[in-house]
Design an enzyme around this catalytic site. Structure first.
Site, mmCIF file in Angstrom:
data_model
loop_
_atom_site.group_PDB
_atom_site.id
_atom_site.type_symbol
_atom_site.label_atom_id
_atom_site.label_comp_id
_atom_site.label_asym_id
_atom_site.label_seq_id
_atom_site.Cartn_x
_atom_site.Cartn_y
_atom_site.Cartn_z
ATOM 1 N N LYS A 22 11.787 -9.900 77.837
ATOM 2 C CA LYS A 22 11.712 -8.860 76.804
ATOM 3 C C LYS A 22 10.408 -8.963 76.023
ATOM 4 O O LYS A 22 9.725 -7.959 75.796
ATOM 5 C CB LYS A 22 12.903 -9.017 75.847
ATOM 6 C CG LYS A 22 12.779 -8.233 74.560
ATOM 7 C CD LYS A 22 13.978 -8.420 73.672
ATOM 8 C CE LYS A 22 13.915 -9.579 72.712
ATOM 9 N NZ LYS A 22 12.962 -9.437 71.590
ATOM 10 N N ASN A 23 10.074 -10.192 75.603
ATOM 11 C CA ASN A 23 8.920 -10.354 74.713
ATOM 12 C C ASN A 23 7.573 -10.198 75.419
ATOM 13 O O ASN A 23 6.531 -10.169 74.762
ATOM 14 C CB ASN A 23 8.979 -11.707 73.997
ATOM 15 C CG ASN A 23 10.038 -11.707 72.906
ATOM 16 O OD1 ASN A 23 10.650 -10.680 72.617
ATOM 17 N ND2 ASN A 23 10.253 -12.858 72.293
ATOM 18 N N CYS A 116 14.070 -9.218 57.863
ATOM 19 C CA CYS A 116 15.139 -9.182 58.858
ATOM 20 C C CYS A 116 16.025 -10.385 58.637
ATOM 21 O O CYS A 116 15.755 -11.213 57.759
ATOM 22 C CB CYS A 116 14.582 -9.147 60.268
ATOM 23 S SG CYS A 116 13.863 -10.692 60.769
ATOM 24 N N ARG A 121 9.223 -12.386 57.417
ATOM 25 C CA ARG A 121 8.396 -11.947 58.548
ATOM 26 C C ARG A 121 7.344 -10.907 58.174
ATOM 27 O O ARG A 121 7.404 -9.751 58.610
ATOM 28 C CB ARG A 121 9.273 -11.438 59.686
ATOM 29 C CG ARG A 121 10.167 -12.505 60.229
ATOM 30 C CD ARG A 121 11.013 -12.030 61.361
ATOM 31 N NE ARG A 121 10.313 -12.049 62.649
ATOM 32 C CZ ARG A 121 10.921 -11.792 63.791
ATOM 33 N NH1 ARG A 121 12.188 -11.492 63.821
ATOM 34 N NH2 ARG A 121 10.229 -11.819 64.923
ATOM 35 N N ASP A 306 13.325 -19.538 69.511
ATOM 36 C CA ASP A 306 14.303 -18.640 70.133
ATOM 37 C C ASP A 306 15.373 -19.378 70.946
ATOM 38 O O ASP A 306 16.303 -18.748 71.455
ATOM 39 C CB ASP A 306 13.598 -17.609 71.025
ATOM 40 C CG ASP A 306 12.909 -16.525 70.208
ATOM 41 O OD1 ASP A 306 13.112 -16.478 68.982
ATOM 42 O OD2 ASP A 306 12.152 -15.718 70.799
ATOM 43 N N ARG A 398 20.223 -6.222 72.389
ATOM 44 C CA ARG A 398 18.781 -6.069 72.177
ATOM 45 C C ARG A 398 18.009 -6.953 73.152
ATOM 46 O O ARG A 398 16.888 -6.615 73.525
ATOM 47 C CB ARG A 398 18.402 -6.475 70.751
ATOM 48 C CG ARG A 398 18.822 -5.492 69.686
ATOM 49 C CD ARG A 398 18.216 -5.883 68.356
ATOM 50 N NE ARG A 398 16.874 -6.391 68.586
ATOM 51 C CZ ARG A 398 16.329 -7.432 67.954
ATOM 52 N NH1 ARG A 398 16.990 -8.059 67.036
ATOM 53 N NH2 ARG A 398 15.114 -7.810 68.231
HETATM 54 C C1 UD1 Z 1 7.710 -13.387 68.149
HETATM 55 C C2 UD1 Z 1 8.878 -13.127 69.072
HETATM 56 C C3 UD1 Z 1 10.133 -13.786 68.528
HETATM 57 C C4 UD1 Z 1 9.887 -15.279 68.280
HETATM 58 C C5 UD1 Z 1 8.638 -15.486 67.427
HETATM 59 C C6 UD1 Z 1 8.243 -16.949 67.290
HETATM 60 C C7 UD1 Z 1 8.326 -10.974 70.055
HETATM 61 C C8 UD1 Z 1 8.637 -9.532 70.146
HETATM 62 N N1 UD1 Z 1 9.067 -11.692 69.185
HETATM 63 O O1 UD1 Z 1 8.016 -12.803 66.891
HETATM 64 O O2 UD1 Z 1 11.185 -13.636 69.481
HETATM 65 O O3 UD1 Z 1 10.983 -15.832 67.599
HETATM 66 O O4 UD1 Z 1 7.510 -14.796 68.019
HETATM 67 O O5 UD1 Z 1 8.054 -17.519 68.538
HETATM 68 O O6 UD1 Z 1 7.486 -11.497 70.756
HETATM 69 N N2 UD1 Z 1 3.747 -14.635 60.001
HETATM 70 C C9 UD1 Z 1 3.084 -14.365 58.834
HETATM 71 N N3 UD1 Z 1 2.235 -13.299 58.804
HETATM 72 C C10 UD1 Z 1 2.021 -12.496 59.902
HETATM 73 C C11 UD1 Z 1 2.703 -12.788 61.081
HETATM 74 C C12 UD1 Z 1 3.571 -13.866 61.119
HETATM 75 O O7 UD1 Z 1 3.246 -15.063 57.841
HETATM 76 O O8 UD1 Z 1 1.237 -11.543 59.793
HETATM 77 C C13 UD1 Z 1 4.691 -15.779 60.074
HETATM 78 C C14 UD1 Z 1 6.146 -15.366 60.306
HETATM 79 O O9 UD1 Z 1 6.793 -15.001 59.120
HETATM 80 C C15 UD1 Z 1 6.717 -16.609 60.951
HETATM 81 C C16 UD1 Z 1 5.535 -17.150 61.768
HETATM 82 O O10 UD1 Z 1 4.367 -16.553 61.219
HETATM 83 O O11 UD1 Z 1 7.065 -17.541 59.961
HETATM 84 C C17 UD1 Z 1 5.573 -16.861 63.237
HETATM 85 O O12 UD1 Z 1 5.917 -15.503 63.438
HETATM 86 P P1 UD1 Z 1 5.398 -14.647 64.670
HETATM 87 O O13 UD1 Z 1 4.893 -15.556 65.745
HETATM 88 O O14 UD1 Z 1 4.482 -13.606 64.170
HETATM 89 O O15 UD1 Z 1 6.744 -13.974 65.161
HETATM 90 P P2 UD1 Z 1 6.850 -12.559 65.841
HETATM 91 O O16 UD1 Z 1 5.588 -12.286 66.555
HETATM 92 O O17 UD1 Z 1 7.371 -11.563 64.857
#
Ligand code: UD1
Length: 418
Positions: A22-23, A116, A121, A306, A398
């Site tokens: 999915k990701n 969420c 996030r 995950d 999902r």
């Molecule tokens: C992706 C995955 C999700 C997985 C996560 C961590 C997808 C669609 N989803 O989510 O399944 O659990 O990676 O492996 O690929 N953060 C910030 N600012 C930002 C972006 C992130 O502070 O602009 C923080 C987040 O709050 C979190 C951390 O960075 O604490 C990592 O998040 P991130 O890797 O961005 O997760 P997703 O990409 O949303």
């Protein structure tokens, strides 16, 4: 609302085919916005999140057709570079259209995803990166408005490892003027899969799989006419293997890639599982009561957040005490309250959960709260005595393709009720 009814106790046996990730599929579908030529993507899982991404693209003018697990997209015209709140609020990964839309159209209006179940996030790093590449970025009335005639390559050092943040900036950089360096990039296999897909469309990317991605911008991208095959879902693979370990069964996962799961397989071995692997399969058998395992989550190649909830379910019925520390998301222990309803003994101290294994869990009504938390409830229910009814399973749909069919084929007593 659909529910899953599980009667636990049967050890899982047999073979299960793993779907596409999915990701990886989500950013790859979003990346179709970068080209005006048709794009063909295979091994796309049939999931609610994928349907949401296709609806989002469709809303912008990208039509598609689906043949089995293959999606053919026609991104020749983008009518409206807008991602509306109604779609974005159902899936945070909708933010992945921001980078490609901006790079292709010179503007993008994308609803800001809200919080969420697993934490705040934010997407500040996505926005900071695009601004550093010369975009004007504003947040107005809940929407991100980004504008740039053409983005400029630059050196980006990400404050924190972010998966979708890296993906958004990588996609944007493919069409930027000059060279972009993304440092402290996420090394998740799904990021590499997206990068390989972009390269198949003519993008120039070096350092794939490392934490420094170097992108030489090109004027246009064009799908070479081939069909890109999405990599297998390592989290789905890990979920089925952990289920087999919990039920003391023996299964083989097919169509997967063992090297994507090193950290997870190491923990399952530590728990007492016998594991053998081939090029595209993994076999696990658990001949004894599992031993509790301790770990902390961290970016790839460390233990994935995950898979945290699923291994926690294993600890619930294991021998000994397992200490699990969640370092990625601040609120990712929602499953603990529900696991306790099945008889689990788990104490929470800050971002650490201390789980003392019990001899048996007992079925009860529980509620799914997020995608991976729901998976952990299914796993615990499969090992519990009696019947567990899991409510709100739209979360599971999902991210897990045909979960009840796949578990039934492994001998589980599980069915869906409306
Ligand atoms: C992706 C995955 C999700 C997985 C996560 C961590 C997808 C669609 N989803 O989510 O399944 O659990 O990676 O492996 O690929 N953060 C910030 N600012 C930002 C972006 C992130 O502070 O602009 C923080 C987040 O709050 C979190 C951390 O960075 O604490 C990592 O998040 P991130 O890797 O961005 O997760 P997703 O990409 O949303």
């Amino acid at each position: 609302m659909d529910k899953l009814v599980v009667r636990g106790g049967a050890p899982l046996h047999g073979e299960v085919a793993i779907s596409g990730a999915k990701n990886a599929a989500l950013p790859i579908l979003a990346a179709s916005l970068l080209t005006s030529r048709p794009v063909t993507v295979g091994n796309v899982p049939r999931l609610r999140d994928i349907a949401t991404m296709l609806a989002l693209l469709n809303d912008m003018g990208v039509s598609h057709s689906v043949e089995g697990d293959t999606v053919i997209l026609d991104p020749s015209h983008i009518d409206r570079p807008v991602a509306p709140y109604d779609l974005v609020r159902t899936m945070r990964a909708s933010i992945l259209v921001l980078g490609p839309l901006l790079a292709r159209c010179g503007e993008a209006v994308v609803s800001l995803p809200g919080g969420c179940a697993i934490g705040a996030r934010p997407v500040d790093l996505h926005l900071k990166g695009l601004a550093a590449m010369g975009a004007e970025v504003e947040v107005k009335k809940g929407y991100i408005h980004a504008r740039a005639k053409r983005l400029d390559g630059c050196r980006l050092v990400l404050d924190q490892v972010t998966v979708t943040g890296t993906e958004n900036l990588l996609m944007a950089a493919t069409l930027a003027r000059g060279t972009t360096l993304i440092e402290n990039a996420a090394r998740e296999p799904e990021v590499s899969d997206l990068a390989h897909f972009l390269v198949s469309m003519g993008a120039q990317i070096e350092g794939i799989g490392s934490d420094v991605l170097k992108v030489e911008g090109v004027k246009t991208l064009s799908a070479a006419g081939g069909r890109y095959h999405v990599l297998p879902d390592r989290i789905e693979t890990g979920t089925y293997l952990t289920a087999a370990a919990l039920t003391r069964g023996a299964i083989r996962t097919l169509g997967t890639r063992p090297e994507l799961l090193d950290a997870v397989l190491a923990k399952l071995r530590e728990a007492g599982a016998d594991i053998t692997t081939g090029e595209d399969w993994i076999e696990l058998s658990m001949p004894r009561r599992p031993r509790a395992v301790s770990f902390h989550t961290a970016p790839h190649p460390a233990f994935p957040t995950d898979m945290q909830a699923q291994l926690m379910a294993l600890n619930c019925i294991a021998e000994g005490v397992g200490v699990v520390t969640e370092t990625i998301f601040e609120n990712r222990f929602m499953h603990v309250l529900e696991l306790r309803r099945l008889g689990a003994q788990i104490a929470i101290e800050g971002n650490t959960a201390i789980c003392t294994g019990v001899d048996k869990l007992t079925g009860a009504p529980v509620m799914a709260t997020d995608l991976r938390a729901s998976a952990s409830l299914v796993l615990a229910a499969l090992a519990a005595e009696g019947e567990t009814v899991i409510d709100r399973i739209y979360h599971i749909d999902r991210g897990y393709e045909q979960i009840e069919t796949k578990f039934s084929s492994l001998g589980a007593e599980i069915h869906r009720v409306c």
